[in-house]
Design a protein around this motif. Structure first.
Motif, PDB file in Angstrom:
ATOM      1  N   VAL A   1       0.848  -1.186   0.000  1.00 37.85           N
ATOM      2  CA  VAL A   1       0.000   0.000   0.000  1.00 37.85           C
ATOM      3  C   VAL A   1       0.888   1.242   0.000  1.00 37.85           C
ATOM      4  CG1 VAL A   1      -1.869  -1.161   1.224  1.00 37.85           C
ATOM      5  CG2 VAL A   1      -0.136   0.048   2.528  1.00 37.85           C
ATOM      6  N   TYR A   2       0.337   2.315  -0.526  1.00 34.07           N
ATOM      7  CA  TYR A   2       1.061   3.580  -0.501  1.00 34.07           C
ATOM      8  C   TYR A   2       0.897   4.225   0.864  1.00 34.07           C
ATOM      9  CZ  TYR A   2       1.779   3.209  -5.474  1.00 34.07           C
ATOM     10  OH  TYR A   2       2.175   2.771  -6.701  1.00 34.07           O
ATOM     11  N   CYS A   3       1.943   4.901   1.319  1.00 28.90           N
ATOM     12  CA  CYS A   3       1.892   5.555   2.619  1.00 28.90           C
ATOM     13  C   CYS A   3       2.795   6.774   2.598  1.00 28.90           C
ATOM     14  CB  CYS A   3       2.318   4.591   3.730  1.00 28.90           C
ATOM     15  SG  CYS A   3       3.997   3.917   3.543  1.00 28.90           S
ATOM     16  N   LEU A   4       2.625   7.623   3.594  1.00 29.91           N
ATOM     17  CA  LEU A   4       3.497   8.778   3.774  1.00 29.91           C
ATOM     18  C   LEU A   4       4.468   8.475   4.905  1.00 29.91           C
ATOM     19  CD1 LEU A   4       1.033  11.789   3.424  1.00 29.91           C
ATOM     20  CD2 LEU A   4       2.760  11.028   1.796  1.00 29.91           C
ATOM     21  N   TYR A   5       5.749   8.460   4.577  1.00 35.20           N
ATOM     22  CA  TYR A   5       6.777   8.130   5.547  1.00 35.20           C
ATOM     23  C   TYR A   5       7.078   9.340   6.426  1.00 35.20           C
ATOM     24  CZ  TYR A   5      11.188   6.531   7.517  1.00 35.20           C
ATOM     25  OH  TYR A   5      12.174   6.155   8.374  1.00 35.20           O
ATOM     26  N   VAL A   6       7.088   9.116   7.750  1.00 39.56           N
ATOM     27  CA  VAL A   6       7.421  10.161   8.717  1.00 39.56           C
ATOM     28  C   VAL A   6       8.365   9.571   9.752  1.00 39.56           C
ATOM     29  CG1 VAL A   6       5.244  11.411   8.412  1.00 39.56           C
ATOM     30  CG2 VAL A   6       5.415   9.616  10.151  1.00 39.56           C
ATOM     31  N   PRO A   7       9.081  10.386  10.510  1.00 36.77           N
ATOM     32  CA  PRO A   7       9.903   9.854  11.594  1.00 36.77           C
ATOM     33  C   PRO A   7       9.030   9.160  12.638  1.00 36.77           C
ATOM     34  CG  PRO A   7      10.459  12.141  11.120  1.00 36.77           C
ATOM     35  CD  PRO A   7       9.210  11.841  10.369  1.00 36.77           C
ATOM     36  N   PRO A   8       9.509   8.090  13.255  1.00 33.91           N
ATOM     37  CA  PRO A   8       8.681   7.371  14.233  1.00 33.91           C
ATOM     38  C   PRO A   8       8.259   8.251  15.398  1.00 33.91           C
ATOM     39  CG  PRO A   8      10.969   6.593  14.281  1.00 33.91           C
ATOM     40  CD  PRO A   8      10.826   7.441  13.071  1.00 33.91           C
ATOM     41  N   GLU A   9       9.118   9.183  15.811  1.00 36.02           N
ATOM     42  CA  GLU A   9       8.772  10.042  16.946  1.00 36.02           C
ATOM     43  C   GLU A   9       7.547  10.899  16.651  1.00 36.02           C
ATOM     44  OE1 GLU A   9      12.937   8.787  17.120  1.00 36.02           O
ATOM     45  OE2 GLU A   9      11.739   9.796  15.572  1.00 36.02           O
ATOM     46  N   ALA A  10       7.324  11.221  15.369  1.00 34.83           N
ATOM     47  CA  ALA A  10       6.173  12.044  15.014  1.00 34.83           C
ATOM     48  C   ALA A  10       4.862  11.312  15.283  1.00 34.83           C
ATOM     49  CB  ALA A  10       6.257  12.454  13.544  1.00 34.83           C
ATOM     50  N   VAL A  11       4.862  10.002  15.067  1.00 30.80           N
ATOM     51  CA  VAL A  11       3.658   9.202  15.318  1.00 30.80           C
ATOM     52  C   VAL A  11       3.556   8.831  16.789  1.00 30.80           C
ATOM     53  CG1 VAL A  11       2.510   7.013  14.821  1.00 30.80           C
ATOM     54  CG2 VAL A  11       3.608   8.296  12.975  1.00 30.80           C
ATOM     55  N   LEU A  12       4.681   8.410  17.373  1.00 27.96           N
ATOM     56  CA  LEU A  12       4.664   7.907  18.747  1.00 27.96           C
ATOM     57  C   LEU A  12       4.590   9.038  19.777  1.00 27.96           C
ATOM     58  CD1 LEU A  12       7.412   5.183  18.299  1.00 27.96           C
ATOM     59  CD2 LEU A  12       4.940   4.871  18.220  1.00 27.96           C
ATOM     60  N   GLN A  13       4.952  10.247  19.356  1.00 28.31           N
ATOM     61  CA  GLN A  13       4.943  11.417  20.238  1.00 28.31           C
ATOM     62  C   GLN A  13       5.901  11.259  21.423  1.00 28.31           C
ATOM     63  OE1 GLN A  13       2.873  14.391  19.570  1.00 28.31           O
ATOM     64  NE2 GLN A  13       3.050  13.273  17.635  1.00 28.31           N
ATOM     65  N   LYS A  14       6.823  10.347  21.317  1.00 25.09           N
ATOM     66  CA  LYS A  14       7.864  10.137  22.312  1.00 25.09           C
ATOM     67  C   LYS A  14       9.102   9.631  21.590  1.00 25.09           C
ATOM     68  CE  LYS A  14       4.890   8.854  26.239  1.00 25.09           C
ATOM     69  NZ  LYS A  14       4.596   7.789  27.244  1.00 25.09           N
ATOM     70  N   ASN A  15      10.207   9.564  22.309  1.00 21.65           N
ATOM     71  CA  ASN A  15      11.391   8.951  21.742  1.00 21.65           C
ATOM     72  C   ASN A  15      11.197   7.450  21.624  1.00 21.65           C
ATOM     73  OD1 ASN A  15      12.835  11.382  21.577  1.00 21.65           O
ATOM     74  ND2 ASN A  15      13.485  11.200  23.722  1.00 21.65           N
ATOM     75  N   LEU A  16      11.806   6.862  20.623  1.00 19.64           N
ATOM     76  CA  LEU A  16      11.681   5.424  20.426  1.00 19.64           C
ATOM     77  C   LEU A  16      12.177   4.654  21.639  1.00 19.64           C
ATOM     78  CD1 LEU A  16      10.936   3.101  18.536  1.00 19.64           C
ATOM     79  CD2 LEU A  16      13.210   3.285  17.509  1.00 19.64           C
ATOM     80  N   SER A  17      13.187   5.184  22.316  1.00 22.96           N
ATOM     81  CA  SER A  17      13.735   4.501  23.493  1.00 22.96           C
ATOM     82  C   SER A  17      12.697   4.330  24.600  1.00 22.96           C
ATOM     83  CB  SER A  17      14.945   5.261  24.021  1.00 22.96           C
ATOM     84  OG  SER A  17      14.586   6.587  24.373  1.00 22.96           O
ATOM     85  N   ASP A  18      11.658   5.161  24.598  1.00 19.45           N
ATOM     86  CA  ASP A  18      10.602   5.035  25.605  1.00 19.45           C
ATOM     87  C   ASP A  18       9.747   3.789  25.400  1.00 19.45           C
ATOM     88  OD1 ASP A  18      11.399   7.402  26.796  1.00 19.45           O
ATOM     89  OD2 ASP A  18      10.038   8.633  25.591  1.00 19.45           O
ATOM     90  N   PHE A  19       9.900   3.136  24.244  1.00 17.64           N
ATOM     91  CA  PHE A  19       9.073   1.967  23.939  1.00 17.64           C
ATOM     92  C   PHE A  19       9.894   0.683  23.896  1.00 17.64           C
ATOM     93  CE2 PHE A  19       6.911   5.629  22.220  1.00 17.64           C
ATOM     94  CZ  PHE A  19       5.586   5.419  22.576  1.00 17.64           C
ATOM     95  N   THR A  20      11.169   0.749  24.223  1.00 12.29           N
ATOM     96  CA  THR A  20      11.990  -0.458  24.231  1.00 12.29           C
ATOM     97  C   THR A  20      11.965  -1.102  25.610  1.00 12.29           C
ATOM     98  OG1 THR A  20      13.983   0.795  24.768  1.00 12.29           O
ATOM     99  CG2 THR A  20      13.511   0.418  22.428  1.00 12.29           C
ATOM    100  N   VAL A  21      12.088  -2.419  25.633  1.00 15.83           N
ATOM    101  CA  VAL A  21      12.113  -3.171  26.889  1.00 15.83           C
ATOM    102  C   VAL A  21      13.333  -4.087  26.864  1.00 15.83           C
ATOM    103  CG1 VAL A  21       9.622  -3.091  27.257  1.00 15.83           C
ATOM    104  CG2 VAL A  21      10.616  -4.963  25.913  1.00 15.83           C
ATOM    105  N   LEU A  22      13.820  -4.428  28.059  1.00 20.32           N
ATOM    106  CA  LEU A  22      14.985  -5.307  28.142  1.00 20.32           C
ATOM    107  C   LEU A  22      14.605  -6.760  27.930  1.00 20.32           C
ATOM    108  CD1 LEU A  22      16.873  -3.709  31.167  1.00 20.32           C
ATOM    109  CD2 LEU A  22      17.395  -3.482  28.730  1.00 20.32           C
ATOM    110  N   HIS A  23      13.414  -7.144  28.439  1.00 20.89           N
ATOM    111  CA  HIS A  23      12.972  -8.536  28.354  1.00 20.89           C
ATOM    112  C   HIS A  23      11.515  -8.560  27.914  1.00 20.89           C
ATOM    113  CE1 HIS A  23      16.623  -9.571  30.533  1.00 20.89           C
ATOM    114  NE2 HIS A  23      16.293  -8.693  31.473  1.00 20.89           N
ATOM    115  N   LEU A  24      11.147  -9.616  27.203  1.00 19.94           N
ATOM    116  CA  LEU A  24       9.745  -9.767  26.796  1.00 19.94           C
ATOM    117  C   LEU A  24       8.856 -10.091  27.992  1.00 19.94           C
ATOM    118  CD1 LEU A  24       9.942 -11.725  23.412  1.00 19.94           C
ATOM    119  CD2 LEU A  24       9.824  -9.276  23.813  1.00 19.94           C
TER     120      LEU A  24
END
Length: 836
Positions: free
Chosen positions: A813-836
């Protein structure tokens, strides 16, 4: 051409195809206008038949013409490396589809200016089951005021039948008279949104034109023109030859599920269609060989019913011993000598050799020595988990051909269709002899089947028909046969097509040389490649050995179109950063430029060379890789004409979904950068309830109870708290108003997981990568279509593609690419975890 009304206006879209003596030349032309007050990038995206060669591409901008140039592929690869080293984009723009290939390019057009696109492709139509097929795809994806498809067919012997099918057929008008046929398609704006192949965004469908010609002489039709000839040989008034046929069926573990079910369905139908005077056998193989009967048996009613019972009990497991299975088939056919019969081996497999002899070169040697060109080996490769080039070599070296069976809902019909093509042999050992000619195409054929056609073309010496003659010798059911004294006919042409027979010869020669190149070795291979290259450059064909450089106005990057091979994935050349002397981890500014700057447009995948600085990996040189899309997430967007998308580097463990009231959460571990999707996903329900997903199984742990489920089996597991349903490689987990799904995908022999949220509770706070409210509210800013607002934040966006892995079909599908922070409204590091 794919686009939307928010991007630009398509003033006209025309597809004109002219078919003369089975040779089709199609021209797609489109005029597009930039209606914005600023320069706008306009995309030209069309689909053409896989069998065709592109021979021309032209853009006209403000009266200036930019022609595509066909070059030797090695020269273009050097241009790629140079472009990437300078931080420019340089993408291969053709990819393989089921029956179509994509041609894409784009150009920036000044405000209120127009651009004209023109693409020409050529193909020699093949006859299957008594008909030629011309396939046309129409996908402007917006209503177009001046939209036309016109097809003109000219055949000197007359047109016997004409039929139009496909989603666009209801709006097409077809007529035929004697030697000519016309198909016109000129829908109104309103009709373009209301037909079967239409949507509110315009046409999106196919037109299949089937026709056949009159054959007053069973011995064939010979056409001559401007020093070239083409001989079309398709006799039908001869008795069919009984056959010895053995079906060699893969029942290894990878065939479990739909593949084996579809194979069984097809075999049951095929067994019903075997003629009474045929002899047949069944070989089932995995790591071991299972025979229905040790010898071939006649197709009596009792034998057919017994074989059906055997087919119904296929049990997929184990590895793939192709070598032993095929050699056993050869042994059984040799043990059943019937001089009047035509023997055929049909192998169906979905995998590479993993048991017995696994060296592919050794398998080719063994099979070729055993068959000795006494009968053909046809191979059906099921799905994409195979090395198709190996199957092509194995079949072509033994007088047959390989065909891919696509793992769609109609796979059983694909299998049946192939069998129909080879079910009625009429002639064997066909030899076509010509005098007074040179540069002739293939003249020896092991089998001729009813409903097909043999085509031979060549150049007439000194353009003199005085010494030109044709003799055809073959073996029929009753005896040896010979056709001769064919009367060549001077071909008559529509205006501008006087050299069509020369192009028939060139097209057929290149196709056959490419087949020969596949199995040739050493100096012979080099000589064949040289011939292909010379002809491709002379006739401007885009083939696997040539590329077309799509030139653009000064200051814009050139694109390159390549003809892919059947089993190769689309390659994408990547350089996320400006690679001028970069030898260490990029700065934050360089990372930002990757998302926002012209030289840093997002590529289709994130991948880096490995270096150990700070435990991160960064690119230090251009790389060729084979994945098209990697770790790309899609998000619905309210107020835009398409979804948003963003990339997350591979290898990270992410918080995907967390609802604190119920305690429901889902985490996932992405594949390494060279992979796709997720390799593990874990769902937490309560302190003692877990569901683990990997690419092999699903494990449910509730208290002291441990349950392991397979992705293949359809089942449901319910407790007072949750419902877990497994069906068709998708697991659905329901907890009150929360409903999530985990899907198992497989692409290019790689299995991976993908999570999807089907329903999220309202009125509660949900966090995680997939926890945002859907759709995200966005809007365009007035000054540029590439700048959008997400909430109160303005960001640059770039048009690109992504696969929607949240559904089984995984469409692009066609999409508009944006930085992840623009969608998540936070830094990507805020969504990482050490263990599942």
């Amino acid at each position: 051409m794919a686009t939307t009304t928010a991007d630009w206006d398509i003033y006209s879209f025309h597809i004109n195809s002219t078919v003369t003596s089975r040779y089709a030349t199609s021209v797609i032309s489109s005029r597009v206008a930039n209606r914005h007050n600023n320069p706008t990038e306009i995309l030209f995206h069309v689909k053409i038949p896989k069998n065709a060669f592109i021979s021309k591409f032209r853009m006209t901008i403000d009266g200036k013409i930019y022609d595509g140039e066909v070059r030797k592929k090695e020269e273009v690869q050097q241009q790629y490396s140079q472009a990437v080293s300078q931080g420019q984009s340089a993408g291969l723009i053709i990819s393989v589809g089921r029956t179509l290939e994509h041609f894409k390019t784009s150009v920036t057009v000044a405000a209120h200016k127009k651009v004209d696109f023109e693409l020409t492709y050529e193909e020699l139509l093949s006859r299957r089951l008594g008909k030629y097929e011309l396939l046309i795809n129409a996908q402007p994806m917006q209503p177009v005021k001046d939209f036309r498809i016109g097809v003109n067919i000219y055949e000197t012997t007359g047109i016997r039948s004409l039929n139009v099918k496909g989603s666009l057929k209801d709006l097409a008008h077809a007529n035929r008279a004697d030697q000519k046929a016309w198909i016109n398609f000129h829908p109104t704006l309103e009709q373009q949104t209301q037909c079967d192949g239409c949507r509110e965004s315009g046409l999106n469908g196919d037109m299949h034109i089937f026709y056949d010609v009159e054959r007053p002489e069973s011995l064939g039709e010979v056409m001559t023109s401007n020093g070239f000839f083409a001989h079309y040989f398709a006799p039908s008034d001869i008795p069919r030859i009984p056959k010895n046929v053995i079906f060699i069926i893969d029942e290894s573990g990878s065939m479990m599920g739909k593949k084996i079910q579809q194979t069984q369905s097809a075999l049951l139908k095929i067994l019903d269609d075997i003629n009474e005077d045929d002899y047949f056998g069944l070989i089932i193989f995995s790591s071991r060989i299972r025979l229905w009967k040790p010898e071939l048996l006649p197709a009596t009613e009792d034998n057919i019913e017994a074989a059906k019972s055997f087919v119904k009990n296929l049990d997929p497991n184990g590895g793939t011993d192709i070598n032993s299975a095929v050699l056993k088939g050869v042994e059984m056919i040799n043990a059943c000598p019937r001089e009047e019969a035509a023997s055929i081996l049909i192998l169906l497999t979905d995998g590479d050799p993993t048991a017995g002899v696994t060296n592919r070169g050794q398998i080719q040697h063994n099979v070729k020595a055993a068959i000795g060109l006494k009968f053909p080996l046809y191979i059906l490769g099921f799905g994409f988990d195979i090395t198709f080039e190996f199957l092509q070599k194995l079949s072509q070296e033994n007088g047959g051909m390989a065909r891919r069976i696509y793992t769609d809902s109609d796979a059983a019909l694909q299998l049946q269709g192939f069998y129909e093509e080879v079910s009625t042999p009429l002639l064997t050992n066909i030899r076509m002899n010509y005098t007074g000619v040179t540069s002739i195409t293939k003249t020896s054929f092991s089998r001729y089947y009813d409903g097909s056609e043999i085509v031979v073309a060549g150049e007439i010496i000194r353009n003199s028909s005085k010494d030109f003659s044709v003799t055809v010798m073959a073996i029929s059911k009753l005896n040896n046969v010979m056709y001769q004294d064919l009367n060549p006919k001077e071909e008559k042409h529509a205006s501008g097509l006087e050299n069509s027979l020369q192009r028939v010869w060139a097209f057929l020669t290149v196709k056959q040389l490419l087949e020969k190149e596949l199995t040739a070795k050493g100096k012979e291979k080099e000589a064949v490649r040289k011939q292909v290259l010379e002809l491709s450059l002379k006739y401007k064909f885009v083939t696997p050995l040539t590329s077309m450089v799509v030139t653009k106005p000064q200051g814009e990057d050139a694109h390159v179109a390549n003809k892919p091979k059947e089993d190769t994935e689309e390659k994408v050349l990547l350089n996320p950063f400006n690679n001028r002397g970069l030898s260490r981890r990029p700065t934050s500014d360089q990372i930002q430029s990757r998302h926002h700057g012209r030289l840093g447009r997002p590529s289709s995948i994130d991948i880096f060379d490995m270096s150990e600085e700070d435990g991160h990996s960064w690119m230090t040189s251009p790389l060729w890789i084979k994945q098209k899309v990697n770790m790309r997430f899609l998000v619905a967007a309210q107020g835009l004409f398409r979804s948003l998308c963003y990339d997350i580097p591979g290898g990270l463990s992410l918080r995907l979904f967390h609802e604190p009231t119920s305690g429901f959460s889902m985490n996932g571990q992405l594949m390494p950068p060279t992979g796709k999707g997720f390799q593990k996903i874990k769902v937490h329900l309560r302190s003692d309830e877990r569901i683990y997903f990997d690419t092999n199984q699903i494990q449910i742990n509730i208290g002291q109870s441990n349950i392991t489920l397979s992705w293949i089996n359809n089942t449901k597991h319910e407790t007072d708290n949750i419902t877990v349903t497994v069906r068709d490689k998708e697991v659905e987990v329901i907890l009150k108003s929360i409903r999530i799904a985990v899907l198992l995908h497989q692409r290019y022999r790689k299995r991976f997981l993908w999570p999807a949220v089907r329903n999220r509770p309202s009125g509660t706070t949900v966090s995680g990568i997939l926890g945002h409210a859907v759709p995200i509210v966005c809007e365009y800013t007035q000054d540029s279509k590439y700048k959008i607002k997400i909430g109160e934040q303005e960001v640059d966006a770039y048009s690109t593609e992504a696969y929607d892995y949240g559904i089984h079909a995984a469409p692009a599908v066609y999409c508009l690419y944006v930085p992840p922070e623009a969608v998540l409204q936070k830094n990507l590091s805020d969504f990482t975890v050490l263990h599942l």
